[in-house]
Design an enzyme around this catalytic site. Structure first.
Site, mmCIF file in Angstrom:
data_model
loop_
_atom_site.group_PDB
_atom_site.id
_atom_site.type_symbol
_atom_site.label_atom_id
_atom_site.label_comp_id
_atom_site.label_asym_id
_atom_site.label_seq_id
_atom_site.Cartn_x
_atom_site.Cartn_y
_atom_site.Cartn_z
ATOM 1 N N HIS A 82 0.819 -1.079 0.119
ATOM 2 C CA HIS A 82 -0.043 -0.119 0.120
ATOM 3 C C HIS A 82 0.982 1.327 0.017
ATOM 4 O O HIS A 82 0.603 2.107 -0.577
ATOM 5 C CB HIS A 82 -0.805 0.132 1.213
ATOM 6 C CG HIS A 82 -1.862 -1.179 1.396
ATOM 7 N ND1 HIS A 82 -1.534 -2.153 2.298
ATOM 8 C CD2 HIS A 82 -2.911 -1.432 0.777
ATOM 9 C CE1 HIS A 82 -2.759 -2.777 2.281
ATOM 10 N NE2 HIS A 82 -3.466 -2.671 1.192
ATOM 11 N N GLY B 298 -2.671 -1.906 -7.241
ATOM 12 C CA GLY B 298 -1.550 -2.668 -7.241
ATOM 13 C C GLY B 298 -1.821 -3.585 -8.385
ATOM 14 O O GLY B 298 -2.802 -4.372 -8.583
HETATM 15 P P1 AMP Z 1 -6.467 -3.666 -0.573
HETATM 16 O O1 AMP Z 1 -6.266 -2.947 0.784
HETATM 17 O O2 AMP Z 1 -5.984 -5.190 -0.148
HETATM 18 O O3 AMP Z 1 -7.590 -3.563 -1.045
HETATM 19 O O4 AMP Z 1 -5.625 -3.265 -1.473
HETATM 20 C C1 AMP Z 1 -5.508 -2.055 -2.054
HETATM 21 C C2 AMP Z 1 -4.358 -1.855 -2.955
HETATM 22 O O5 AMP Z 1 -3.287 -2.018 -2.826
HETATM 23 C C3 AMP Z 1 -4.896 -2.391 -4.364
HETATM 24 O O6 AMP Z 1 -4.850 -1.714 -5.369
HETATM 25 C C4 AMP Z 1 -4.175 -3.654 -4.173
HETATM 26 O O7 AMP Z 1 -3.804 -4.042 -5.500
HETATM 27 C C5 AMP Z 1 -2.740 -2.987 -3.736
HETATM 28 N N1 AMP Z 1 -1.828 -4.103 -3.061
HETATM 29 C C6 AMP Z 1 -2.229 -4.799 -2.023
HETATM 30 N N2 AMP Z 1 -1.161 -5.761 -2.110
HETATM 31 C C7 AMP Z 1 -0.107 -5.089 -2.668
HETATM 32 C C8 AMP Z 1 1.086 -5.586 -2.714
HETATM 33 N N3 AMP Z 1 1.841 -6.810 -2.355
HETATM 34 N N4 AMP Z 1 2.097 -4.873 -3.613
HETATM 35 C C9 AMP Z 1 1.324 -3.610 -4.375
HETATM 36 N N5 AMP Z 1 0.111 -3.211 -4.293
HETATM 37 C C10 AMP Z 1 -0.782 -4.015 -3.388
#
Ligand code: AMP
Length: 282
Positions: free
Chosen positions: A38, A150
């Site tokens: 994030h 991501g």
């Molecule tokens: P989430 O909180 O899981 O909904 O993720 C929020 C954002 O963070 C989304 O755009 C995900 O794709 C991105 N994200 C989650 N894990 C990763 C990671 N390991 N590397 C890069 N971006 C990530």
């Protein structure tokens, strides 16, 4: 100082002030329990937009399993601290009633065609409908110039690209690379729910994906897939899917001939946790 907003009115007043100063707004939507994945998106936004706004909202409509929603880690104060340290300008922390006011119809039916019938879409019914619903709402509230998401959620990124097109949105979508632990495990808010023994074998997922990539040009797709499924076939894992897909249409491919970009994607259950990961092959 990072400013925090819980309601739409105050947030929009601030965003209007900033826009009047000519600032470009970058938006990073999250569900909290923040990790370096994030934060790398926050850094991308800081580098390429003037103002960075991060939302933390555990969106109930995108969870197809109630237990996953109930057990989703919530660490808002710690999250606020790391966002402030990273240089985030605004934290938007809406409640469910702010995003889905009981007296308003915020339902949104949208057909993503074949993009949502494969992989995550096939295994998590209603998931992308929930993602589209919440992002449509956030986009209408914030109207960001850029939104940072991501590669970790490759199919989600592709669906959101289609959503922005359908909405005729002016928001520019930017992909951030997948951030990994030292042993290769893709960072995920759900990783904290892995037991120590599970955590120690979880890197087999990314290893299998990188091994698949190393075979491109040497072996056929069916061989690469077969070997990947064999590698993942350990008692601790329940494999949901391992697919090699066209990186744009997300449809499974049987050859790299004429393919512009291809991606290997997998979802695996390990203990009580469902993990996904992907690697771009070509
Ligand atoms: P989430 O909180 O899981 O909904 O993720 C929020 C954002 O963070 C989304 O755009 C995900 O794709 C991105 N994200 C989650 N894990 C990763 C990671 N390991 N590397 C890069 N971006 C990530």
């Amino acid at each position: 100082m990072m400013r925090r907003y819980k309601t739409i009115g105050h947030l929009q007043n601030r965003l209007e002030e900033l826009r009047n100063e000519g600032k470009r707004i970058g938006f990073v939507p999250t569900m909290g329990a923040l990790h370096m994945g994030h934060i790398s998106l926050i850094k991308n936004s800081i580098e390429t937009s003037d103002i960075t706004i991060c939302s933390i909202f555990v969106n109930p409509t995108q969870f197809n399993v109630k237990e996953d929603l109930d057990k989703y880690p919530r660490t808002v104060e710690q999250d606020a601290k790391v966002l402030e340290e990273a240089g985030c300008d605004i934290l938007f922390l809406p409640t469910i009633d702010v995003i889905y006011p009981p007296d308003e119809d915020n339902s949104y039916q949208v057909d993503f065609g074949d993009l949502e019938t494969v992989m995550e879409g096939a295994h998590r019914p209603g998931h992308f409908a929930g993602v589209a619903q919440v992002l449509k709402r956030f986009l209408s509230i914030i109207e960001p110039d850029a939104m940072y998401m991501g590669q970790k959620d490759y199919q989600q990124f592709t669906i959101v690209r289609a959503l922005l097109k359908k909405l005729d949105s002016k928001t520019h979508l930017v992909m951030g690379e997948t951030i990994r632990e030292e042993d290769g495990l893709a960072m995920s808010s759900r990783n904290v729910r892995l037991k120590p023994q599970e955590r120690s074998i979880a890197p087999l997922i990314s290893k299998t994906l990188f091994d698949a990539k190393s075979k491109v040009g040497k072996k056929s797709i069916s061989e690469i897939k077969k070997e990947a499924l064999e590698q993942l076939d350990i008692p601790e894992f329940t494999i949901e899917y391992f697919e090699i897909a066209d990186g744009i249409t997300l449809q499974p491919i049987s050859s790299f001939e004429g393919i512009e970009t291809a991606v290997a994607c997998t979802a695996v259950h390990l203990g009580a946790v469902r993990l996904i990961d992907n690697v771009v092959l070509i």
